[in-house]
Design an enzyme around this catalytic site. Structure first.
Site, PDB file in Angstrom:
ATOM      1  N   PHE A 548       0.836  -1.194   0.000  1.00  0.00           N
ATOM      2  CA  PHE A 548       0.000   0.000   0.000  1.00  0.00           C
ATOM      3  C   PHE A 548       0.873   1.248   0.000  1.00  0.00           C
ATOM      4  O   PHE A 548       1.885   1.308   0.701  1.00  0.00           O
ATOM      5  CB  PHE A 548      -0.864   0.060   1.265  1.00  0.00           C
ATOM      6  CG  PHE A 548      -2.080  -0.810   1.249  1.00  0.00           C
ATOM      7  CD1 PHE A 548      -3.247  -0.396   0.636  1.00  0.00           C
ATOM      8  CD2 PHE A 548      -2.068  -2.035   1.886  1.00  0.00           C
ATOM      9  CE1 PHE A 548      -4.379  -1.177   0.643  1.00  0.00           C
ATOM     10  CE2 PHE A 548      -3.200  -2.837   1.912  1.00  0.00           C
ATOM     11  CZ  PHE A 548      -4.362  -2.412   1.288  1.00  0.00           C
ATOM     12  N   ASP A 549       0.469   2.241  -0.771  1.00  0.00           N
ATOM     13  CA  ASP A 549       0.984   3.584  -0.540  1.00  0.00           C
ATOM     14  C   ASP A 549       0.342   4.077   0.749  1.00  0.00           C
ATOM     15  O   ASP A 549      -0.766   3.664   1.097  1.00  0.00           O
ATOM     16  CB  ASP A 549       0.608   4.490  -1.713  1.00  0.00           C
ATOM     17  CG  ASP A 549       0.931   5.947  -1.434  1.00  0.00           C
ATOM     18  OD1 ASP A 549       2.067   6.239  -1.053  1.00  0.00           O
ATOM     19  OD2 ASP A 549       0.019   6.786  -1.580  1.00  0.00           O
ATOM     20  N   LYS A 550       1.005   4.964   1.476  1.00  0.00           N
ATOM     21  CA  LYS A 550       0.438   5.440   2.741  1.00  0.00           C
ATOM     22  C   LYS A 550      -0.525   6.609   2.537  1.00  0.00           C
ATOM     23  O   LYS A 550      -1.731   6.487   2.769  1.00  0.00           O
ATOM     24  CB  LYS A 550       1.537   5.863   3.721  1.00  0.00           C
ATOM     25  CG  LYS A 550       0.974   6.340   5.073  1.00  0.00           C
ATOM     26  CD  LYS A 550       2.068   6.838   5.993  1.00  0.00           C
ATOM     27  CE  LYS A 550       2.494   8.259   5.667  1.00  0.00           C
ATOM     28  NZ  LYS A 550       1.456   9.280   6.025  1.00  0.00           N
TER      29      LYS A 550
END
Length: 861
Positions: A548-550
């Site tokens: 996941f990107d944050k």
């Protein structure tokens, strides 16, 4: 397969080497390691112009994705490359679709061509080497008929969905003699023009493309779309009549009825077999005709007629099943209204949606479907966005300020989409996109393309058939000679060979994968998830690692003021009052969070006023408050800057908050330190539950990638119970992490926003863009696009992909298992009639199994 095609993208290389590196190497970084791309490099001319040369395999990456990646880096596709999408009359069988696609791929200048079993197809081609007329001719040569949308007029509207439409998409401004400006970067949406045939063709049939001398009626024959089914039923009637007559009057009359059963049952099969033989291909249809002819030669007219009847009825029911899946996708297009009410000065006018122009003001009445993508300029209401984004709860909408009318940048409360349903309030919407470029129109087009994309398993079954069918013919030929080895008449050997021919025909195998992929893509589209074909659908269903990107993905993307720690002897309201006054003059995202949340905490406390603001680049901000200099910034600013150093207690609190993952700012007013503020981009409320659900679906390793410092990333990861968090990453670092995941787990997905995370998403096995509705870049580059900015749609997409992969495996076992059972059974004496019942039964079984995907329901998160 690699290095299949070479594509050159004209680019402008600036004189400054650094600028060149920044522009071009960013694109090469996006493409490097992308499945399907084997090489990307720059060829530079002496004039400073050049081309970016990409070697890619069109079966693994679409030209549209390459175009989107190129646009991000400032390169531009030459006007030479065109995109031709079409639909065939009545759909086609999977085998016919493959034959038509192969014929198109054989044309000079065709870069990629796919045709799906619903009859939709698309071709990407080089305009310098071929054109749409040649492509149409290729389709006609394969025995298929195109359907064309009548030219839209204001009186006769033509919405996004007109059954049997040919969409011809052109890059804006292309044409013979056009000089291409290499420095121009076109709009990522690519202006498109739909060209229909004239409203009524010379034949008098509206909207149909007929080859010269082609008098076939629409959708397959004299009875329209149901012709094949009616012929199959007539074949059965003739068969039954012949059998009944034979009980009392065997002879010529009985043979006449059996012959009629042959004609009605074999008409479409013979037509398809003829086209295959003309292309020097041996397909299943050929096997069935040979078996039926063989039965007739042996005097087994009843068994041959039964074979053709069951085979034709099976084909017709396949068509019905594919039509049902096709209609599930067409339902998406039908969501868009055909007409819109536009405000022209003080008057209103009812016009076709195709006539809408960017900037028009559309009036949307309560409970009415919205006609165009746009921004709300007047009114308040709630809008049901489920048709486009899959969101289960209506979204509140209100008018945007004058400076917020940019559709791409507008927030969700101001932005609306064509095809969504207005609630109880009236709205005025400023049109942001033409009807052909709306989010809904783009989704419908991409889903139609996804139908035609073949999955890895389907490519395997295609290769298997091409080897298996000729092998069966050779084997049957040898079985005919069995009478030379064993003591039996030639008729017995011939009959056994024909029975094996029926048993070995892999009809179920041909339809097993495309039916499942089509149903899965259709169900995903209905749930607000755009899946770009069978490849991503299968891969998403089998991967075990996900990154996941944050910011904006796992978190809300909006920092919040989480901690207010006053220094000794300072009241909280004093600390907040000074901080809010200074930060109100800054445009930094953290400043906005301090002002928003600080004012909420202050309540009715009187506000202070700041002036003479000065930015301390990269460190903080300074202003005059109540005659004293107020400084707000990172702890390091006060450690190394001018003025008194922070007290030990303030420094200790700052370090404590940083260790807890907060972004920390210290506030000083004059010579007094007022305290410390901690800010944090908080996790989405549903993020933790979503991650738990993903684990139950079989995703074993889930990590988070972030550009923030490691302590911030670790704090979020601990809260969400992730396996790992990596902070302080640059885009190229994220690519390296994704490659490492793929090496360790075989496959890995990347979830991001489709823009900032494009390099990592491009290198992942499956790139998943969240909140893609209205984002041209996200729609083009992602393999899977979650239309809503809603993390809960991810488990639905993964769960559906898992179910699709399972059904594909089940169908393969059934189809191959039936062939494995029937071949020895026929060798041991199973008759042709019994074999064909098992054979067609397995075909219908795999189609029915695939259609279960249309009713898929994900467990609630």
């Amino acid at each position: 397969m690699t290095d299949k095609l070479r594509l050159e993208l004209p680019i402008l290389l600036p004189e400054a080497a650094d600028a060149c590196d920044h522009c071009v190497t960013s694109l090469i970084a996006v493409l490097e390691g992308r499945p399907g791309v084997s090489e990307a490099h720059v060829d530079k001319s002496e004039a400073g112009e050049g081309s970016l040369c990409i070697h890619y395999d069109e079966s693994q990456i679409r030209l549209g994705q390459l175009r989107a990646f190129a646009l991000q880096a400032g390169a531009t596709l030459n006007d030479r490359f065109g995109h031709f999408a079409f639909e065939l009359a009545g759909g086609v069988h999977a085998r016919s679709a493959r034959r038509i696609a192969d014929g198109l791929r054989g044309q000079v200048g065709v870069l990629a061509a796919e045709v799906g079993p619903t009859g939709r197809g698309f071709v990407e081609f080089d305009r310098a080497k071929t054109d749409e007329d040649a492509l149409r001719a290729s389709v006609r040569a394969a025995g298929a008929r195109l359907l064309v949308r009548p030219a839209p007029t204001d009186r006769q509207p033509s919405g996004v969905n007109v059954e049997g439409v040919v969409h011809e998409h052109h890059d804006h401004g292309s044409g013979s003699g056009h000089v291409h400006d290499k420095a121009r970067v076109p709009d990522p949406a690519h202006e498109r023009h739909d060209h229909g045939a004239s409203a009524k063709l010379a034949t008098g049939h509206e909207g149909h493309d007929h080859a010269a001398g082609d008098h076939d009626h629409a959708h397959g024959g004299v009875f329209g779309e149901r012709t094949e089914l009616i012929f199959a039923v007539l074949s059965g009637v003739m068969l039954l009549a012949g059998w009944l007559i034979g009980q009392r009057l065997p002879g010529v009359v009985q043979l006449i009825f059996y012959g009629a059963a042959y004609v009605f049952g074999g008409y479409f099969t013979l037509k398809e077999a003829f086209e295959n033989l003309r292309k020097r291909r041996f397909e299943i249809d050929t096997l069935m005709l040979v078996a039926a002819a063989g039965a007739a030669a042996l005097g087994q007219w009843a068994e041959g007629a039964l074979l053709l009847f069951l085979f034709s009825i099976g084909h017709a029911l396949e068509h019905y099943a594919m039509g049902r899946a096709r209609r599930a996708i067409e339902a998406l297009a039908q969501l868009a209204p055909e007409r819109a009410t536009v405000r022209r000065g003080n008057q209103t006018e009812d016009i076709a949606v195709e006539a809408l122009k960017i900037g028009d003001i559309v009036l949307v009445r309560p409970n009415e479907r919205i006609a165009a993508d746009g921004v709300v300029v007047v009114g308040e209401s709630s809008v049901n966005q489920a048709p486009v984004t899959g969101e289960s709860v209506p979204v509140d909408k209100r008018a945007a300020a004058q400076h917020d009318l940019d559709f791409a940048k507008a927030s969700s409360e101001h932005r609306v989409f064509a095809g969504t349903i207005n609630g109880s309030g009236a709205l005025d919407v400023r049109v942001a996109k033409k009807a052909s470029e709306s989010t809904l129109a783009r989704v419908v087009k991409m889903v139609a393309e996804a139908e035609a994309q073949r999955s890895p398993t389907q490519r395997f079954t295609d290769r298997f058939e091409r080897i298996f069918v000729p092998a069966v013919l050779v084997g049957v030929g040898l079985l005919m000679l069995a009478f030379l080895v064993i003591d039996e008449p030639f008729s017995a050997s011939f009959y056994r060979a024909m029975a094996v021919l029926v048993a070995a025909s892999p009809c179920a195998l041909a339809i097993s994968v495309p039916s499942a992929v089509l149903s899965g893509v259709a169900r995903a589209g209905r749930g607000g998830v755009l899946v770009k074909g069978g490849g991503p659908l299968e891969n998403l269903g089998t991967l075990t690692a996900l990154a996941f990107d944050k910011t904006g993905t796992l978190t809300q993307g909006k920092p919040r003021l989480t901690d207010v720690v006053p220094a000794d002897g300072v009241e909280e309201h004093e600390l907040l009052a000074v901080a809010v006054a200074v930060e109100a003059l800054s445009d930094h995202p953290l400043a906005a969070a301090v002002v928003r949340d600080g004012e909420e905490k202050l309540g009715q406390t009187p506000r202070l006023k700041a002036e003479a603001v000065k930015s301390l680049t990269g460190q903080g901000v300074q202003a005059d408050v109540s005659g004293k200099a107020a400084v707000i910034g990172k702890p390091g600013l006060f450690e190394s800057g001018e003025g008194p150093k922070p007290p030990a207690a303030v420094w200790s609190e700052a370090q404590r908050l940083e260790a807890a993952g907060r972004t920390v700012v210290v506030v000083r007013h004059g010579d007094r330190y007022l305290g410390v503020l901690g800010l944090m981009d908080t996790a989405r409320p549903a993020a933790k539950v979503v991650i738990q659900r993903l684990r139950t679906l079989g995703i074993k390793h889930i990590i988070m990638l972030s550009g923030d410092n490691q302590s911030v990333a670790s704090a979020i990861a601990k809260e969400l119970e992730l396996d790992e968090a990596k902070g302080g990453l640059m885009p190229e670092d994220k690519v390296a992490v994704i490659k490492a995941l793929k090496e360790k787990f075989g496959k890995a997905a990347m979830v991001g926003d489709g823009v900032n995370d494009a390099p990592a998403m491009a290198n992942a096995t499956v790139g998943i863009a969240m909140g893609a509705a209205g984002s041209d870049v996200a729609l083009e580059t992602a393999d899977v696009a979650l239309m809503a900015d809603d993390l809960t749609h991810l488990p639905f997409a993964v769960g559906l992909s898992r179910r699709t992969s399972g059904i594909i495996k089940q169908n393969l076992w059934v189809s191959l298992g039936m062939v494995a059972f029937l071949i020895p059974a026929t060798l041991l004496g199973l008759k042709i009639g019994e074999a064909v019942i098992f054979h067609e039964g397995s075909t219908l079984l795999v189609v029915a199994n695939a259609l279960r995907l249309l009713a898929y329901r994900a467990k609630t998160v």
